[in-house]
Design an enzyme around this catalytic site. Sequence first.
Site, PDB file in Angstrom:
ATOM      1  N   HIS A   4       0.872  -1.182   0.000  1.00 44.66           N
ATOM      2  CA  HIS A   4       0.000   0.000   0.000  1.00 44.66           C
ATOM      3  C   HIS A   4       0.906   1.227   0.000  1.00 44.66           C
ATOM      4  CE1 HIS A   4      -3.644   2.146   2.133  1.00 44.66           C
ATOM      5  NE2 HIS A   4      -3.196   2.822   1.094  1.00 44.66           N
ATOM      6  N   ARG A  28       4.068   6.340   5.066  1.00 44.10           N
ATOM      7  CA  ARG A  28       4.486   5.905   6.402  1.00 44.10           C
ATOM      8  C   ARG A  28       5.252   4.587   6.374  1.00 44.10           C
ATOM      9  NH1 ARG A  28      -1.266   4.408   9.182  1.00 44.10           N
ATOM     10  NH2 ARG A  28      -1.760   6.492   8.488  1.00 44.10           N
ATOM     11  N   THR A  57      -6.213   0.412   7.118  1.00 45.34           N
ATOM     12  CA  THR A  57      -7.482   0.638   6.422  1.00 45.34           C
ATOM     13  C   THR A  57      -8.625   0.155   7.307  1.00 45.34           C
ATOM     14  OG1 THR A  57      -6.225   0.027   4.473  1.00 45.34           O
ATOM     15  CG2 THR A  57      -8.583   0.334   4.176  1.00 45.34           C
TER      16      THR A  57
END
Length: 238
Positions: free
Chosen positions: A42, A48, A100
Amino acid sequence: MKLGVNIDHIATVRQARRTFEPDPVRVAVLAELGGADSIVIHLREDRRHIQDRDLRLLKEIVSTKLNLEMGLSDEIIQIALQVKPYQVTLVPERREELTTEGGLNLIKERKRIEEAIKLFKKNNIMVSLFIDPDREQLQIAKIIGAQMVELHTGIYANAKDPEIQRIALHKLAESAVTARNTRLSVAAGHGLTYLNVQPITKIIEIEELNIGHSIIARAVFVGIEDAVSEMKEIISRR
Ligand code: PXP
């Protein structure tokens, strides 16, 4: 049942020290040797964990399939169109979340997502939508041209109450059937572990599971190759 291995948290450890190790690129090779059918990352807007460099190198070296999870920011869309992973999985993304937290809202964001799907398909990139197991979301996913859906397993995985877990499992099974009946490919993921994954593997309409945290956590003890092959063994048993 196929296994997509999410390696974001290898990059999380690296970014804790802003150093060069552990390298998600090297881990991807070992995950494939352990039996991963795809590598999932992701690229978040705040970078991050996974960095642009990881995406570029993984696109070169992944020999299975590279599945890029992404939010719908213009910047990330442009990067995805340049790098051209095998697949993108569109997910909702909020800066303050730890991971998420829910599926896309296809009712609210239908137009934007439909435009993005068109763009990716024009560039030969397969599109999956991460959604909650919900009939209306599935119907819209099909209408706006998604080729695959990934059903959010978070409620099932995090349920402390067995009855809530049973209902969540039933919803997942029902949604998987609905999706297959409309010829959508079906994946599932989020919060799955070595201990809770087995009932999900009984849902035969689900073709693929995407699992990250639990595999990376186990890899600390046994190494990534064994951690992946142990999970692969469990989900292949059915
Ligand atoms: N699928 C999607 C769409 C995700 O966002 C995530 C988390 O990055 C996963 C699967 C994997 O979840 P977990 O790390 O809890 O296994």
